[in-house]
Design a protein around this motif. Structure first.
Motif, short mmCIF file in Angstrom:
data_model
loop_
_atom_site.label_atom_id
_atom_site.label_comp_id
_atom_site.label_asym_id
_atom_site.label_seq_id
_atom_site.Cartn_x
_atom_site.Cartn_y
_atom_site.Cartn_z
N LYS A 111 0.84 -1.21 0.00
CA LYS A 111 0.00 0.00 0.00
C LYS A 111 0.87 1.25 0.00
O LYS A 111 0.61 2.20 -0.75
CB LYS A 111 -0.94 -0.02 1.22
CG LYS A 111 -1.88 1.15 1.28
CD LYS A 111 -2.88 1.11 0.15
CE LYS A 111 -3.88 2.24 0.31
NZ LYS A 111 -4.66 2.48 -0.89
N ALA A 112 1.91 1.28 0.83
CA ALA A 112 2.81 2.43 0.88
C ALA A 112 3.51 2.62 -0.46
O ALA A 112 3.64 3.75 -0.95
CB ALA A 112 3.83 2.25 2.00
N GLU A 160 2.46 1.63 -3.40
CA GLU A 160 1.44 2.07 -4.35
C GLU A 160 1.22 3.59 -4.22
O GLU A 160 1.16 4.30 -5.23
CB GLU A 160 0.13 1.32 -4.08
CG GLU A 160 -1.03 1.69 -4.94
CD GLU A 160 -2.29 0.94 -4.52
OE1 GLU A 160 -3.37 1.58 -4.54
OE2 GLU A 160 -2.21 -0.26 -4.18
N GLU A 161 1.10 4.07 -3.00
CA GLU A 161 0.89 5.50 -2.77
C GLU A 161 2.11 6.31 -3.20
O GLU A 161 1.98 7.39 -3.77
CB GLU A 161 0.56 5.78 -1.30
CG GLU A 161 -0.79 5.26 -0.87
CD GLU A 161 -1.95 5.88 -1.64
OE1 GLU A 161 -1.92 7.09 -1.91
OE2 GLU A 161 -2.89 5.13 -1.97
N LEU A 162 3.30 5.79 -2.93
CA LEU A 162 4.52 6.48 -3.32
C LEU A 162 4.62 6.61 -4.83
O LEU A 162 5.00 7.65 -5.35
CB LEU A 162 5.75 5.73 -2.76
CG LEU A 162 7.11 6.37 -2.98
CD1 LEU A 162 7.17 7.75 -2.34
CD2 LEU A 162 8.21 5.48 -2.42
N LYS A 208 2.23 6.88 -6.85
CA LYS A 208 1.22 7.83 -7.34
C LYS A 208 1.76 9.26 -7.35
O LYS A 208 1.19 10.11 -8.01
CB LYS A 208 -0.04 7.78 -6.47
CG LYS A 208 -0.88 6.54 -6.66
CD LYS A 208 -2.10 6.62 -5.75
CE LYS A 208 -2.93 5.37 -5.83
NZ LYS A 208 -4.08 5.42 -4.90
N THR A 209 2.81 9.51 -6.60
CA THR A 209 3.37 10.86 -6.52
C THR A 209 4.47 11.01 -7.55
O THR A 209 5.00 10.04 -8.07
CB THR A 209 3.94 11.13 -5.11
OG1 THR A 209 5.03 10.24 -4.87
CG2 THR A 209 2.89 10.96 -4.05
#
Length: 92
Positions: free
Chosen positions: A40-41, A43-45, A47-48
């Motif tokens: 999850k982390a 995936e979020e990283l 996205k940036t």
């Protein structure tokens, strides 16, 4: 009714193995949770963009790190956790 010593010994061995199996199962579950959190982390990283300020936790502190370093570290952590899970699953 007395249980023969050899049978009692086998029962004790079985109980020890059962406890070990339960411990390994709990460890596998913990690693699975860590894998999910890391995925999850990551995936979020992803996205940036690379110009986003990224911080990592070190104890009670947040420390600024380079985007590429954070990405590489998260990918390495995920790979390590997946290998660890495979090893533990074989032990089960």
């Amino acid at each position: 009714m007395d249980i023969p010593e050899s049978v009692q010994h086998q029962i004790n061995q079985f109980q020890q193995l059962q406890q070990q199996a339960q411990a390994v199962t709990m460890q596998v579950q913990n690693v699975e949770i860590q894998i999910q959190e890391t995925e999850k982390a990551l995936e979020e990283l992803k996205k940036t963009d690379e110009n986003t300020e990224v911080f990592k936790q070190a104890g009670t502190l947040l420390i600024k790190v380079e985007y590429a370093d954070a990405l590489a570290e998260m990918e390495h952590k995920l790979e390590t956790l997946q290998i660890r899970k495979q090893t533990m699953t074989r032990q089960e």
